[in-house]
Design a protein around this motif. Structure first.
Motif, short mmCIF file in Angstrom:
data_model
loop_
_atom_site.label_atom_id
_atom_site.label_comp_id
_atom_site.label_asym_id
_atom_site.label_seq_id
_atom_site.Cartn_x
_atom_site.Cartn_y
_atom_site.Cartn_z
N UNK A 112 0.88 -1.17 0.00
CA UNK A 112 0.00 0.00 0.00
C UNK A 112 0.92 1.22 0.00
N UNK A 113 1.48 1.56 -1.17
CA UNK A 113 2.51 2.59 -1.22
C UNK A 113 1.90 3.99 -1.20
N UNK A 114 2.70 5.02 -0.98
CA UNK A 114 2.20 6.39 -1.21
C UNK A 114 1.73 6.51 -2.66
N UNK A 115 0.55 7.12 -2.88
CA UNK A 115 0.05 7.23 -4.25
C UNK A 115 -0.76 8.51 -4.50
N UNK A 116 -0.71 9.47 -3.61
CA UNK A 116 -1.50 10.69 -3.81
C UNK A 116 -0.75 11.64 -4.75
N UNK A 117 -1.38 12.06 -5.85
CA UNK A 117 -0.75 13.05 -6.74
C UNK A 117 -0.49 14.35 -6.00
N UNK A 118 0.63 14.97 -6.32
CA UNK A 118 1.05 16.15 -5.56
C UNK A 118 1.57 17.24 -6.48
N UNK A 119 1.25 18.50 -6.19
CA UNK A 119 1.80 19.61 -6.99
C UNK A 119 3.26 19.91 -6.64
N UNK A 120 3.79 19.31 -5.58
CA UNK A 120 5.16 19.59 -5.15
C UNK A 120 6.15 19.06 -6.17
N UNK A 121 7.24 19.79 -6.36
CA UNK A 121 8.25 19.41 -7.34
C UNK A 121 9.07 18.21 -6.88
N UNK A 122 9.20 18.04 -5.56
CA UNK A 122 10.01 16.96 -5.03
C UNK A 122 9.24 16.16 -3.98
N UNK A 123 9.63 14.92 -3.84
CA UNK A 123 9.04 14.09 -2.79
C UNK A 123 9.59 14.54 -1.43
N UNK A 127 8.50 14.11 7.63
CA UNK A 127 7.19 14.67 7.94
C UNK A 127 6.06 13.73 7.58
N UNK A 128 4.85 14.10 7.99
CA UNK A 128 3.67 13.27 7.80
C UNK A 128 3.36 12.99 6.34
N UNK A 129 3.58 14.01 5.48
CA UNK A 129 3.21 13.86 4.06
C UNK A 129 4.02 12.79 3.35
N UNK A 130 5.14 12.40 3.93
CA UNK A 130 5.94 11.35 3.31
C UNK A 130 5.16 10.05 3.15
N UNK A 131 4.13 9.88 3.99
CA UNK A 131 3.35 8.64 3.96
C UNK A 131 2.37 8.59 2.79
N UNK A 132 2.14 9.72 2.09
CA UNK A 132 1.17 9.67 1.00
C UNK A 132 1.62 10.36 -0.29
N UNK A 133 2.55 11.31 -0.23
CA UNK A 133 2.93 12.05 -1.43
C UNK A 133 3.66 11.15 -2.43
N UNK A 134 3.29 11.26 -3.73
CA UNK A 134 3.86 10.34 -4.72
C UNK A 134 4.08 11.00 -6.08
N UNK A 135 4.43 12.28 -6.09
CA UNK A 135 4.73 12.94 -7.37
C UNK A 135 3.50 13.45 -8.07
N UNK A 136 3.71 14.11 -9.19
CA UNK A 136 2.61 14.80 -9.85
C UNK A 136 1.54 13.86 -10.39
N UNK A 137 1.92 12.64 -10.76
CA UNK A 137 0.91 11.70 -11.25
C UNK A 137 0.58 10.61 -10.24
N UNK A 138 1.19 10.69 -9.05
CA UNK A 138 0.91 9.71 -8.01
C UNK A 138 1.57 8.36 -8.21
#
Length: 227
Positions: A112-123, A127-138
């Motif tokens: 169950x990997x991180x898979x949430x698409x993110x506007x951030x340029x880098x992973x 911090x908490x967001x490390x558990x879900x952030x997965x790049x612009x396309x997730x």
């Protein structure tokens, strides 16, 4: 198939500290798929990105010999403590996905990997967001798992991976097929947006990943079998 908090109730764990992914609907959906597999005392299972250890403990309850990995020190600690509290034997290692178990192969790999698409340029590196952030396309972690699956699966071994439909399950199926695995979607569920996706609705619409009026996402479990 529509998800609800009863049919997709995730395993309840005693301790999920801040910064470690709390078991949610996707955990429950993957646990349901895990329960459909023929798991016993001879089955060696690898849980990639174990977080709190929920799926690793569930596999251990089925009798499997389980190795769980996570890059987060806090997640490794949580998984070890939860396994002890559940009185289940789980080998927990710190490392970056399959790099944590070089040269090893398994009968069953769950993730169950991180898979949430993110506007951030880098992973994020912490911090908490490390558990879900997965790049612009997730797909930052999903694609890596697809690429390495053949090397960590034994002949006849199975990969079970869950992610959002926002990441495009067709791409996952194609990548796994290109890697020589027989892949198909075995579980689907539709669940309400969580707070992270709700905060990104406008950006998701701008990226063409979702409609601005959308408030629910589809979750899928993909099962891929090594020939």
């Amino acid at each position: 198939m529509t998800a609800d908090t009863v049919t997709l109730a995730p395993p309840v764990l005693p301790w999920t500290p801040p910064g470690v992914y709390t078991p949610q609907w996707d955990t429950g959906l993957l646990a349901r798929a895990l329960g459909r597999e023929d798991v016993g005392s001879a089955t060696e299972v690898l849980d990639l990105g174990t977080g709190s250890g929920a799926l690793a403990i569930q596999a251990a309850r089925l009798g499997a010999r389980v190795t769980a990995v996570d890059i987060s020190r806090l997640a490794v600690l949580a998984a070890r403590i939860n396994a002890l509290l559940a009185r289940r034997r789980v080998r927990v290692r710190r490392g970056d996905l399959a790099d944590a178990v070089p040269g090893r192969s398994y009968d069953l790999v769950v993730s169950n990997p991180p898979y949430v698409p993110s506007p951030a340029a880098r992973l994020p590196l912490r911090g908490r967001s490390r558990a879900w952030e997965a790049g612009r396309d997730g797909r930052a972690f999903v694609d890596r798992i697809c690429a390495t699956a053949p090397s960590v699966l034994r002949p006849g071994g199975v990969l079970l991976i869950v992610h959002s439909g926002l990441c495009d399950s067709r791409t996952t199926l194609r990548r796994l097929s290109d890697a020589g695995l027989r892949a198909r979607v075995t579980e689907r569920a539709t669940v309400p947006y969580g707070p992270v996706l709700r905060s990104r609705k406008r950006w998701l619409a701008q990226e063409g990943l979702a409609d601005l009026a959308e408030n629910r996402e589809e979750l899928v479990v993909i099962r891929a079998e090594h020939a």
